[in-house]
Design a protein around this motif. Sequence first.
Motif, PDB file in Angstrom:
ATOM      1  N   ALA A 108       0.829  -1.211   0.000  1.00 39.53           N
ATOM      2  CA  ALA A 108       0.000   0.000   0.000  1.00 39.53           C
ATOM      3  C   ALA A 108       0.859   1.254   0.000  1.00 39.53           C
ATOM      4  O   ALA A 108       0.556   2.233  -0.698  1.00 39.53           O
ATOM      5  N   ARG A 112       0.121   3.572  -3.445  1.00 40.90           N
ATOM      6  CA  ARG A 112      -0.651   4.820  -3.413  1.00 40.90           C
ATOM      7  C   ARG A 112      -0.033   5.928  -4.262  1.00 40.90           C
ATOM      8  O   ARG A 112      -0.736   6.550  -5.076  1.00 40.90           O
ATOM      9  N   PHE A 373      -0.244  11.846  -1.502  1.00 43.47           N
ATOM     10  CA  PHE A 373      -0.501  10.513  -2.047  1.00 43.47           C
ATOM     11  C   PHE A 373       0.285   9.432  -1.305  1.00 43.47           C
ATOM     12  O   PHE A 373      -0.052   8.251  -1.401  1.00 43.47           O
ATOM     13  N   GLU A 374       1.331   9.813  -0.594  1.00 43.81           N
ATOM     14  CA  GLU A 374       2.101   8.839   0.172  1.00 43.81           C
ATOM     15  C   GLU A 374       1.426   8.489   1.492  1.00 43.81           C
ATOM     16  O   GLU A 374       1.714   7.458   2.094  1.00 43.81           O
ATOM     17  N   TRP A 377      -4.878   6.756   2.501  1.00 35.82           N
ATOM     18  CA  TRP A 377      -6.078   7.370   1.924  1.00 35.82           C
ATOM     19  C   TRP A 377      -7.273   7.087   2.835  1.00 35.82           C
ATOM     20  O   TRP A 377      -8.205   6.357   2.481  1.00 35.82           O
ATOM     21  N   ARG A 385     -11.303   4.976  -4.880  1.00 35.86           N
ATOM     22  CA  ARG A 385     -10.135   4.108  -5.088  1.00 35.86           C
ATOM     23  C   ARG A 385     -10.238   3.386  -6.430  1.00 35.86           C
ATOM     24  O   ARG A 385      -9.256   3.275  -7.172  1.00 35.86           O
TER      25      ARG A 385
END
Length: 403
Positions: A108, A112, A373-374, A377, A385
């Motif tokens: 993940a 992302r 974005f790191e 979310w 998504r």
Amino acid sequence: MSAGAALRRAAGRIERRTPAHRDRAVDGLRALALLAVPTGHWLLGGFTLDSEGGLHNASPLSALPALAPASWVLQMLGIFFLVGGYASVLSYHRREGSTGAWLRGRFARLGRPVLGVTAVWALAAPPLYAAGVPEVTLRTAATLVIQPLWFVGVYLVVTALTPYCVRAARRLGGWAAAPLLVSVAVVDFLRYGPFAGSVPGWVSVLNVLPGWLFAYQLGVAWGERRIGRRGAGLLLVGGGLLFAVLLVVFHYPASMVGVPGAARTNSHPPSLLVLALAAAQSGAAMLLRDRLARLLARPALWAPVVVVNLCAMTILCWHQTAMLAAAVPGSFVGGVAGLTTAPDGPAWIVARLAWLPVFAVLLVWIARYARRFEEPWVGATAARRATAGLLAAGYAVFALGLA
């Protein structure tokens, strides 16, 4: 408060928040390898401008092969995989849940930012085309944006192999990487040796996994404390000698990155020369670890290392966008030295060096917004998504020329 005082204050704050057990040398090596990626792409990649104002990829290495040694320094993926293996094995041992949960978490973190940059470009491409940006420029941009992301896919695969790498390291130490080197050597012999004419082209793909797993396996063995200074010295000397023999005796291409029009390439997929360089770099990194740790004990040097590591995937995913943010508007002006002019001589190198700080400033500005974005979310619904995934997949299809 002056700018210098503000920076010293920020560095002091970072220093106070750094845990005592933090391995500064490994973080420093990761930051060095990360910064080599945009520097290499910005310096060894360029554009040509066609009669209709479209941008096409070009490389100064085509006209200036003497620049090839620069790629030996800027190609630091061996260090990145080494440090990745080292950090992964420590994280693997600290995990509180199952191996599957540990892998999902790491996937993940890497996935992302990739979805973020490709989804944003998928949304931006139609308005840019409507604004007059030629389709050929958009396809060139897509290639540049997608190009560094192959690394993420390979890194995910080798990360998934961490439990097996740990077992191999505990049994064989640093020698666990030797079969990977042998495997790449065999494939190179098949595709470049006396039987090359009868060997199908797909055989080269067999080098992708062992080629990049080699340095990762060394990193795992290093993290397991199975490689000492003697082993590090062997890697440095042995890798350096193999590198020289491959260049001088077996006439491997001198450039570590692809050169347009060249019959052979070292990086896609990795050749034995890449592993030789990775071995030498890994040995040097291990030998310099203590000295680097002492150097990074200084807050002023440690602070930028922390910042780079916190923005690792942002730097990887968005550095080509930073260059394009200057080059695309420049293409409307015409031939801008070092930006949209052909990389065909020393004058272009001098001009491109002057553009590097501009690209860096643009990357910092982009990172202010792309850094999110790191992060997890948390507020993203399943629909959002899925939309991001569909946009990313569509942009990949466009970048690969399938649409």
